[in-house]
Design an enzyme around this catalytic site. Structure first.
Site, PDB file in Angstrom:
ATOM      1  N   GLU A   1      -0.178   8.109   2.729  1.00  0.00           N
ATOM      2  CA  GLU A   1       1.069   7.971   4.074  1.00  0.00           C
ATOM      3  C   GLU A   1       1.218   6.786   3.864  1.00  0.00           C
ATOM      4  O   GLU A   1       1.030   5.638   4.261  1.00  0.00           O
ATOM      5  CB  GLU A   1       0.560   8.618   6.152  1.00  0.00           C
ATOM      6  CG  GLU A   1      -0.174   9.651   5.648  1.00  0.00           C
ATOM      7  CD  GLU A   1       1.144  10.684   6.311  1.00  0.00           C
ATOM      8  OE1 GLU A   1       2.045  10.156   5.884  1.00  0.00           O
ATOM      9  OE2 GLU A   1       1.650  11.874   6.664  1.00  0.00           O
TER      10      GLU A   1
ATOM     11  N   ILE B   1      -2.056   0.192  -2.737  1.00  0.00           N
ATOM     12  CA  ILE B   1      -2.829   0.734  -2.771  1.00  0.00           C
ATOM     13  C   ILE B   1      -3.737   1.634  -2.524  1.00  0.00           C
ATOM     14  O   ILE B   1      -4.328   2.364  -3.259  1.00  0.00           O
ATOM     15  CB  ILE B   1      -4.352   0.035  -1.535  1.00  0.00           C
ATOM     16  CG1 ILE B   1      -3.389  -1.102  -1.391  1.00  0.00           C
ATOM     17  CG2 ILE B   1      -5.235   0.516  -1.397  1.00  0.00           C
ATOM     18  CD1 ILE B   1      -4.789  -2.405  -2.045  1.00  0.00           C
ATOM     19  N   GLY B   2      -1.986   2.868  -2.322  1.00  0.00           N
ATOM     20  CA  GLY B   2      -2.380   3.712  -2.606  1.00  0.00           C
ATOM     21  C   GLY B   2      -1.970   4.847  -4.171  1.00  0.00           C
ATOM     22  O   GLY B   2      -3.386   5.814  -4.423  1.00  0.00           O
TER      23      GLY B   2
ATOM     24  N   CYS C   1       5.522   1.734   9.535  1.00  0.00           N
ATOM     25  CA  CYS C   1       6.342   1.938   8.553  1.00  0.00           C
ATOM     26  C   CYS C   1       7.593   2.567   8.327  1.00  0.00           C
ATOM     27  O   CYS C   1       8.715   2.805   7.557  1.00  0.00           O
ATOM     28  CB  CYS C   1       5.212   3.786   8.116  1.00  0.00           C
ATOM     29  SG  CYS C   1       4.916   4.693   9.425  1.00  0.00           S
TER      30      CYS C   1
ATOM     31  N   GLY D   1      -1.298   3.752   3.889  1.00  0.00           N
ATOM     32  CA  GLY D   1      -1.236   2.485   3.667  1.00  0.00           C
ATOM     33  C   GLY D   1      -0.035   1.765   3.011  1.00  0.00           C
ATOM     34  O   GLY D   1       1.040   2.652   2.688  1.00  0.00           O
ATOM     35  N   SER D   2      -0.599   0.830   1.776  1.00  0.00           N
ATOM     36  CA  SER D   2       1.194   0.536   1.254  1.00  0.00           C
ATOM     37  C   SER D   2       0.886   1.013   0.335  1.00  0.00           C
ATOM     38  O   SER D   2      -0.182   1.524  -0.870  1.00  0.00           O
ATOM     39  CB  SER D   2       0.782  -0.899   0.949  1.00  0.00           C
ATOM     40  OG  SER D   2      -0.639  -0.631   0.304  1.00  0.00           O
ATOM     41  N   PRO D   3       1.784   1.477  -0.792  1.00  0.00           N
ATOM     42  CA  PRO D   3       1.952   2.123  -1.996  1.00  0.00           C
ATOM     43  C   PRO D   3       1.104   1.513  -3.289  1.00  0.00           C
ATOM     44  O   PRO D   3       0.251   2.308  -4.470  1.00  0.00           O
ATOM     45  CB  PRO D   3       3.601   2.417  -2.494  1.00  0.00           C
ATOM     46  CG  PRO D   3       4.164   1.745  -1.391  1.00  0.00           C
ATOM     47  CD  PRO D   3       3.517   0.789  -0.127  1.00  0.00           C
TER      48      PRO D   3
HETATM   49  P1  NAD Z   1      -2.768  -1.482   2.756  1.00  0.00           P
HETATM   50  O1  NAD Z   1      -2.733  -0.784   1.669  1.00  0.00           O
HETATM   51  O2  NAD Z   1      -3.188  -2.803   2.545  1.00  0.00           O
HETATM   52  O3  NAD Z   1      -4.038  -1.189   3.107  1.00  0.00           O
HETATM   53  C1  NAD Z   1      -4.758   0.185   3.820  1.00  0.00           C
HETATM   54  C2  NAD Z   1      -5.509   0.455   3.985  1.00  0.00           C
HETATM   55  O4  NAD Z   1      -6.476   0.689   2.263  1.00  0.00           O
HETATM   56  C3  NAD Z   1      -6.445   0.035   4.682  1.00  0.00           C
HETATM   57  O5  NAD Z   1      -7.855   0.122   5.650  1.00  0.00           O
HETATM   58  C4  NAD Z   1      -7.781  -1.531   3.582  1.00  0.00           C
HETATM   59  O6  NAD Z   1      -8.759  -1.459   3.754  1.00  0.00           O
HETATM   60  C5  NAD Z   1      -7.590  -0.742   2.564  1.00  0.00           C
HETATM   61  N1  NAD Z   1      -7.835  -1.181   0.965  1.00  0.00           N
HETATM   62  C6  NAD Z   1      -7.052  -2.350   0.964  1.00  0.00           C
HETATM   63  N2  NAD Z   1      -7.605  -2.809  -0.287  1.00  0.00           N
HETATM   64  C7  NAD Z   1      -7.641  -1.856  -0.919  1.00  0.00           C
HETATM   65  C8  NAD Z   1      -9.132  -1.539  -2.225  1.00  0.00           C
HETATM   66  N3  NAD Z   1      -8.948  -2.573  -3.101  1.00  0.00           N
HETATM   67  N4  NAD Z   1      -9.173   0.114  -2.408  1.00  0.00           N
HETATM   68  C9  NAD Z   1      -9.404   0.736  -1.629  1.00  0.00           C
HETATM   69  N5  NAD Z   1      -8.767   0.266  -0.284  1.00  0.00           N
HETATM   70  C10 NAD Z   1      -8.280  -1.141  -0.237  1.00  0.00           C
HETATM   71  O7  NAD Z   1      -2.126  -1.138   3.717  1.00  0.00           O
HETATM   72  P2  NAD Z   1      -1.976  -2.247   5.246  1.00  0.00           P
HETATM   73  O8  NAD Z   1      -1.839  -3.345   5.095  1.00  0.00           O
HETATM   74  O9  NAD Z   1      -2.586  -1.764   5.811  1.00  0.00           O
HETATM   75  O10 NAD Z   1      -0.267  -1.206   5.797  1.00  0.00           O
HETATM   76  C11 NAD Z   1       1.107  -1.529   5.667  1.00  0.00           C
HETATM   77  C12 NAD Z   1       1.496  -0.279   4.961  1.00  0.00           C
HETATM   78  O11 NAD Z   1       1.225   0.496   5.194  1.00  0.00           O
HETATM   79  C13 NAD Z   1       2.742  -0.758   4.781  1.00  0.00           C
HETATM   80  O12 NAD Z   1       3.176  -0.381   3.233  1.00  0.00           O
HETATM   81  C14 NAD Z   1       3.265   0.787   5.946  1.00  0.00           C
HETATM   82  O13 NAD Z   1       4.973   0.869   5.499  1.00  0.00           O
HETATM   83  C15 NAD Z   1       2.156   1.455   5.101  1.00  0.00           C
HETATM   84  N6  NAD Z   1       1.600   2.593   6.774  1.00  0.00           N
HETATM   85  C16 NAD Z   1       2.284   3.457   6.404  1.00  0.00           C
HETATM   86  C17 NAD Z   1       1.958   4.355   7.466  1.00  0.00           C
HETATM   87  C18 NAD Z   1       2.541   5.942   7.459  1.00  0.00           C
HETATM   88  O14 NAD Z   1       1.960   6.025   8.213  1.00  0.00           O
HETATM   89  N7  NAD Z   1       3.599   6.201   6.504  1.00  0.00           N
HETATM   90  C19 NAD Z   1       1.910   4.034   8.747  1.00  0.00           C
HETATM   91  C20 NAD Z   1       1.682   2.429   8.688  1.00  0.00           C
HETATM   92  C21 NAD Z   1       1.722   1.506   8.058  1.00  0.00           C
END
Ligand code: NAD
Length: 481
Positions: free
Chosen positions: A212, A194-195, A250, A190-192
């Site tokens: 990731e 939420i990471g 990503c 996911g995103s940095p």
């Molecule tokens: P996101 O961070 O919004 O969500 C990712 C996950 O986190 C989801 O399952 C979501 O439900 C969960 N989440 C949301 N809010 C949360 C919280 N407060 N606490 C805990 N978990 C929570 O990311 P996204 O919008 O789904 O994806 C886009 C991002 O992911 C982009 O930055 C993209 O580059 C990255 N991404 C990375 C890879 C990789 O393999 N490196 C692959 C795909 C996407």
């Protein structure tokens, strides 16, 4: 999903792990075969869900998700026993006589978060790794791809062991609740932003995490002279920008770096190739995925609304609020301090940044946070070498983009702000395993390791650590208590 009793259900998975059931190769094989059957028997439903969530064409859905997953499961099934086997290692003279081995053991109960852009692929790919390593798993798919998320919630219990693998649907509140539980590993895509939340929650239980994440992946495009090369490069840039989920990837190309003198030709090449791929009116094309939702559409529209960015548009720029459509758009030299050049774009907008010399791209990339991927298109061997050795990123791909994702002999993962940890192929197995160091010793014993200390023992230890066999032999003969 009703999350009443969530903690109790998760506890059940922990008990399953503790029972030892998931450690056997037989169980792992049965689950991997379950995933294979899930994919093969439900291909049409998966295509439909991906179509509903993201307007993905079935070919793209197969190319980027179903096909890759099938390949991954098959690799695991082929290599499972080899990966599970203990590995003998050389042991030092200090420990003579001894044997040593690395014993891969499952971590336990793992939590997998996935993102919406490849909602099936990015959910099941880490799950394949977690299962092959012998763990029990909870999968939390993204709520922003609801059709895929609910399909996984229906299919996974049907094909996999319910006492060992569970899908939990939901948004941030459910995610937060999951993060309160103690896990043996959290694997997050996911995103940095939420990471950071994931990592700070993991601190509580010292849980290891793999992140990731995303970021801005640059593509350096050298001033190529051959028209054939230029044609291939244009196809691959579009293949690395718009083809995977309409830029919502990503490792999708975020922006191009080109020499000033090549910019106009680059724009023309991209324009004509876009037309070849998506026709006169890309809005009508069923080969272009759609923007996931209103919120992301508004974010992308906001990037275009910056006056400096709007003025730099060289192609595209059409926006349709009703259809959440943004035309594939190319900008030349948008302001470097505009949001579009700071935040990950994650959509169909492609800035081109011009430089005096292509070599300046190295300094440009190094002035930004570390990317998940760097791409370089050139025939210049020196430039290739310099980009590989002088920039830092999760991966470098020369003369192509995005294709590295399918190469499971290469680790996939980021560095710095693009994340840490790696997976795919054997790397996934390792990511979900602990490599336990095991040493076996007989009762044969030597006194040089024990007090009382004397000069002879010091000499002996020096020879042992420095592998001076001759001196060692002489000292050994004279060694007393
Ligand atoms: P996101 O961070 O919004 O969500 C990712 C996950 O986190 C989801 O399952 C979501 O439900 C969960 N989440 C949301 N809010 C949360 C919280 N407060 N606490 C805990 N978990 C929570 O990311 P996204 O919008 O789904 O994806 C886009 C991002 O992911 C982009 O930055 C993209 O580059 C990255 N991404 C990375 C890879 C990789 O393999 N490196 C692959 C795909 C996407």
């Amino acid at each position: 999903m009703d999350v009443v009793g969530l903690e109790e259900r998760v506890e059940e998975l922990r008990e399953t792990f503790q029972s030892g059931k998931t450690r056997s190769a037989k169980w792992r094989r049965s689950q991997l075969t379950g995933i294979l059957n899930l994919l093969e028997e439900n291909e049409e439903d998966i295509f439909k869900a991906l179509g509903k969530d993201l307007g993905k064409h079935r070919v793209e859905a197969y190319r980027d998700e179903v096909g890759i997953l099938i390949k991954s499961v098959k690799l695991c099934l082929e290599c499972l026993e080899k990966w599970m086997a203990n590995k003998r290692v050389d042991m030092p003279l200090m420990a003579f006589p001894t044997t040593g081995e690395i014993v891969p053991e499952p971590l336990g109960l793992v939590l997998i978060f996935s993102s919406w852009n490849f909602p099936v692929g990015l959910a099941l790919e880490p799950l394949i790794g977690a299962i092959s390593a012998g763990n029990t798993s909870v999968l939390k798919p993204s709520e922003l791809a609801p059709a895929s998320s609910s399909l996984l919630t229906i299919l996974v219990p049907f094909y996999l062991d319910n006492k060992a693998v569970m899908v939990i649907e939901g948004g941030a509140p459910v995610a937060q609740r999951l993060l309160d539980i103690r896990w043996d590993k959290i694997f997050f895509t996911g995103s940095p932003r939420i990471g950071r939340i994931i990592m700070s929650s993991a601190v509580k239980h010292l849980t290891p995490v793999t992140l990731e994440l995303g970021g801005k992946c640059p593509a350096i495009v050298d001033t190529l002279t051959s028209s054939k090369d230029r044609e291939v490069v244009a196809k691959r840039i579009i293949g690395g920008k718009w083809v995977p989920c309409n830029g919502q990837g990503c490792i999708a190309i975020d922006y191009l770096l080109v020499e000033e003198k090549f910019a106009t030709a680059m724009v023309d090449l991209l324009k004509s190739t876009l037309k070849r791929f998506y026709g006169e009116n890309p809005r009508e094309s069923n080969s272009l995925s759609r923007i996931v939702n209103k919120q992301h559409f508004m974010r992308l529209k906001g990037l275009l609304n910056d006056p400096g960015v709007a003025a730099s548009i060289a192609h595209g720029g059409v926006v349709d609020d009703d259809k959440l459509y943004i035309e594939p758009t190319i900008m030349v030299d948008p302001p470097l301090d505009a949001e579009i050049m700071i935040e990950e774009i994650f959509g169909p907008l492609l800035p081109i940044i011009t430089l005096k010399k292509i070599e300046d791209s190295i300094g440009f990339i190094n002035s930004k946070p570390k990317a998940l991927a760097v791409y370089i298109f050139t025939r210049d061997e020196t430039l290739k070498k310099r980009v590989i050795s002088e920039t830092s990123s999760g991966s470098v791909t020369v003369n192509d983009a995005v294709i590295q994702y399918v190469c499971d002999t290469l680790p996939f993962g980021g560095i710095g702000q693009s994340g840490f940890g790696r997976y795919h192929g054997k790397f996934s197995f390792d990511t979900f395993s602990h490599e336990k160091a095991v040493m076996r010793r007989p009762f044969l014993d030597f006194n040089f390791r024990y007090p009382p200390w004397n000069n002879n023992k010091l000499q002996f230890l020096r020879s042992v650590y420095n592998l001076d066999y001759f001196k060692l032999f002489l000292l050994f003969l004279g060694l007393k208590k």
